[in-house]
Motif scaffolding. Structure first.
Motif, PDB file in Angstrom:
ATOM      1  N   PRO A  49       0.805  -1.228   0.000  1.00 50.74           N
ATOM      2  CA  PRO A  49       0.000   0.000   0.000  1.00 50.74           C
ATOM      3  C   PRO A  49       0.835   1.273   0.000  1.00 50.74           C
ATOM      4  N   ILE A  50       2.024   1.241   0.590  1.00 50.94           N
ATOM      5  CA  ILE A  50       2.893   2.410   0.589  1.00 50.94           C
ATOM      6  C   ILE A  50       3.593   2.536  -0.755  1.00 50.94           C
ATOM      7  N   VAL A 292      -8.422  -0.270  -3.111  1.00 50.24           N
ATOM      8  CA  VAL A 292      -7.546  -0.619  -4.226  1.00 50.24           C
ATOM      9  C   VAL A 292      -6.134  -0.850  -3.712  1.00 50.24           C
ATOM     10  N   HIS A 293      -5.557  -1.996  -4.016  1.00 50.81           N
ATOM     11  CA  HIS A 293      -4.158  -2.317  -3.699  1.00 50.81           C
ATOM     12  C   HIS A 293      -3.822  -2.081  -2.226  1.00 50.81           C
ATOM     13  N   GLY A 294      -4.708  -2.498  -1.325  1.00 49.99           N
ATOM     14  CA  GLY A 294      -4.430  -2.359   0.097  1.00 49.99           C
ATOM     15  C   GLY A 294      -4.669  -0.976   0.657  1.00 49.99           C
ATOM     16  N   ARG A 295      -5.121  -0.058  -0.184  1.00 50.73           N
ATOM     17  CA  ARG A 295      -5.471   1.289   0.265  1.00 50.73           C
ATOM     18  C   ARG A 295      -6.973   1.491   0.087  1.00 50.73           C
ATOM     19  N   VAL A 296      -7.493   2.524   0.697  1.00 46.84           N
ATOM     20  CA  VAL A 296      -8.875   2.941   0.459  1.00 46.84           C
ATOM     21  C   VAL A 296      -8.835   4.397   0.030  1.00 46.84           C
ATOM     22  N   SER A 366      -6.342   9.249   0.334  1.00 48.73           N
ATOM     23  CA  SER A 366      -5.899   7.881   0.085  1.00 48.73           C
ATOM     24  C   SER A 366      -5.051   7.414   1.259  1.00 48.73           C
ATOM     25  N   MET A 367      -5.466   6.308   1.917  1.00 48.31           N
ATOM     26  CA  MET A 367      -4.741   5.810   3.085  1.00 48.31           C
ATOM     27  C   MET A 367      -4.677   4.287   3.051  1.00 48.31           C
ATOM     28  N   PRO A 368      -3.633   3.701   3.636  1.00 53.84           N
ATOM     29  CA  PRO A 368      -3.608   2.242   3.769  1.00 53.84           C
ATOM     30  C   PRO A 368      -4.833   1.768   4.551  1.00 53.84           C
ATOM     31  N   ALA A 369      -5.457   0.698   4.100  1.00 48.93           N
ATOM     32  CA  ALA A 369      -6.643   0.198   4.794  1.00 48.93           C
ATOM     33  C   ALA A 369      -6.317  -0.182   6.233  1.00 48.93           C
ATOM     34  N   PHE A 374       1.708   2.169  10.387  1.00 51.44           N
ATOM     35  CA  PHE A 374       2.181   3.493   9.976  1.00 51.44           C
ATOM     36  C   PHE A 374       1.828   4.587  10.976  1.00 51.44           C
ATOM     37  N   GLN A 375       1.549   4.197  12.238  1.00 50.31           N
ATOM     38  CA  GLN A 375       1.117   5.178  13.233  1.00 50.31           C
ATOM     39  C   GLN A 375       2.199   6.181  13.589  1.00 50.31           C
ATOM     40  N   HIS A 376       3.461   5.811  13.396  1.00 52.45           N
ATOM     41  CA  HIS A 376       4.539   6.650  13.901  1.00 52.45           C
ATOM     42  C   HIS A 376       5.349   7.304  12.790  1.00 52.45           C
TER      43      HIS A 376
END
Length: 383
Positions: A49-50, A292-296, A366-369, A374-376
């Protein structure tokens, strides 16, 4: 389905070649991801996703651009997809400028190779549009990458300087007290405080020397939980319909996410509020959700007067508040938008804007689902 930043829903507007490109989107993007991992060292271990970042939207924008007569000359025209890509690469990866350029070059040849392998013949004009889109995106992404690195570096140095002042002041105060004390017990206590303060400063400086990613951006404190973003969108649309009438159209499918529900809710309310405030009152506001691809990808679209291109980036106050945003005839543009960017970046994502006379204004988050890994990550803008 198109993920283009103008939220185009009518595929009949696109040429046969463009529609064929959309059919091959996933094949091309997966092939691109594999080639990037093989060629760009910094991408080898990136979560998908990144790695995929804003490329799905850029790709669909390019498909629009190759359509004769479509009001988009290049995939990067009137939108911030490429600059957001560069900003994310600076914040979330160990990329350098060469890495950013390489992945766009790889995208170019992946598109050409996969289309050819699937029997898609491009004419000279279509080849030109694809090349122009990628070349323009490279310029914007590299510029944003450099600005983001500079901003993170400045934020880091400012935070470090601020943090160093406290132990330095404590050490100085303890030393001054020693000068005026003859009590050995008190002197020993003050000396201990000096040592503790110096140890703290030494640790900070060591962090500076060891830190390669400048993890100093202000960020939201997230309370991540699993929920269905479609249900949240339905809830918000219901609230806005009650307040403003039945002009809100939701196009969504169920998508489970690990996000901060309250933060995302407030961000969506800000986007819909802006769409109501600045959109043409007799036109619908459309909300679209695409996994899409692990993101929303969440988009909010309204018709109405476009945002001037020179004000697009300053809407979010990433590096500085632009005078045009304060003094323009749309005073108030950007209220809440810095918060929306902070929400997106704190989840490992980004926000983009696409605005022009011929297709209205679309904000795209657009963010990883699953934002837990990725909190930090550092961000460029606080609340």
């Amino acid at each position: 389905m198109t993920l283009a930043t103008d939220q185009n829903l009518d595929l009949d507007k696109l040429s046969p070649t463009a529609r064929r490109m959309l059919e091959l989107r996933d094949e091309i993007l997966w092939e691109w991801a594999e080639r990037v991992r093989q060629s760009v060292k910094e991408a080898e271990q990136l979560p998908h996703p990144i790695l995929i970042n804003t490329f799905p939207s850029l790709y669909d924008n390019i498909a629009e651009a190759i359509t004769p007569g479509y009001p988009r000359a290049t995939g990067n025209e009137s939108n911030t997809v490429a600059s957001e890509h560069g900003g994310e690469r600076a914040r979330l990866t160990n990329y350098n400028v060469h890495s950013v350029i390489s992945e766009y070059q790889i995208l170019r040849w992946t598109i050409f190779d996969v289309l050819k392998a699937n029997g898609v013949q491009l004419n000279d004009e279509e080849i030109y549009r694809i090349n122009a889109s990628i070349d323009g995106s490279v310029r914007e992404a590299v510029n944003a990458f450099a600005l983001a690195q500079l901003a993170l570096r400045e934020r880091f140095m400012a935070a470090l300087t601020h943090d160093l002042r406290n132990p330095l002041s404590n050490a100085k105060l303890a030393a001054q007290l020693i000068e005026h004390s003859s009590d050995l017990g008190r002197i020993k206590e003050f000396a201990g405080k000096i040592v503790a303060s110096l140890d703290r400063m030494d640790g900070m400086i060591q962090d500076l020397l060891d830190s390669a990613r400048f993890q100093s951006g202000e960020r939201l404190r997230l309370h991540l939980e699993e929920f269905d973003i479609q249900q949240l969108a339905e809830e918000i649309c219901g609230q806005f319909t009650f307040a403003h009438g039945p002009r809100f159209q939701l196009i969504a499918q169920s998508a489970r996410v690990w996000w901060d529900r309250e933060a995302v809710k407030r961000a969506m309310e800000n986007l819909l509020g802006n769409a109501v405030k600045y959109g043409a009152s007799d036109t619908p506001v459309r909300i679209k959700i695409d996994p899409v691809h692990g993101r929303v990808i969440l988009t909010v679209h309204n018709e109405g007067e476009p945002i001037p291109p020179e004000q697009m980036e300053s809407l979010f106050q990433v590096f500085q508040r632009a005078a045009a945003a304060r003094e323009g005839n749309k005073e108030g543009w950007g209220i809440g938008l810095p918060y929306v960017r902070s929400v997106a970046e704190s989840h490992g994502g980004s926000i983009e804007v696409d605005s022009a006379d011929h297709h209205g204004t679309t904000f795209l988050v657009s963010m990883p689902a699953d934002a837990r890994p990725f909190q930090h990550v550092p961000t460029l803008e606080g609340k």
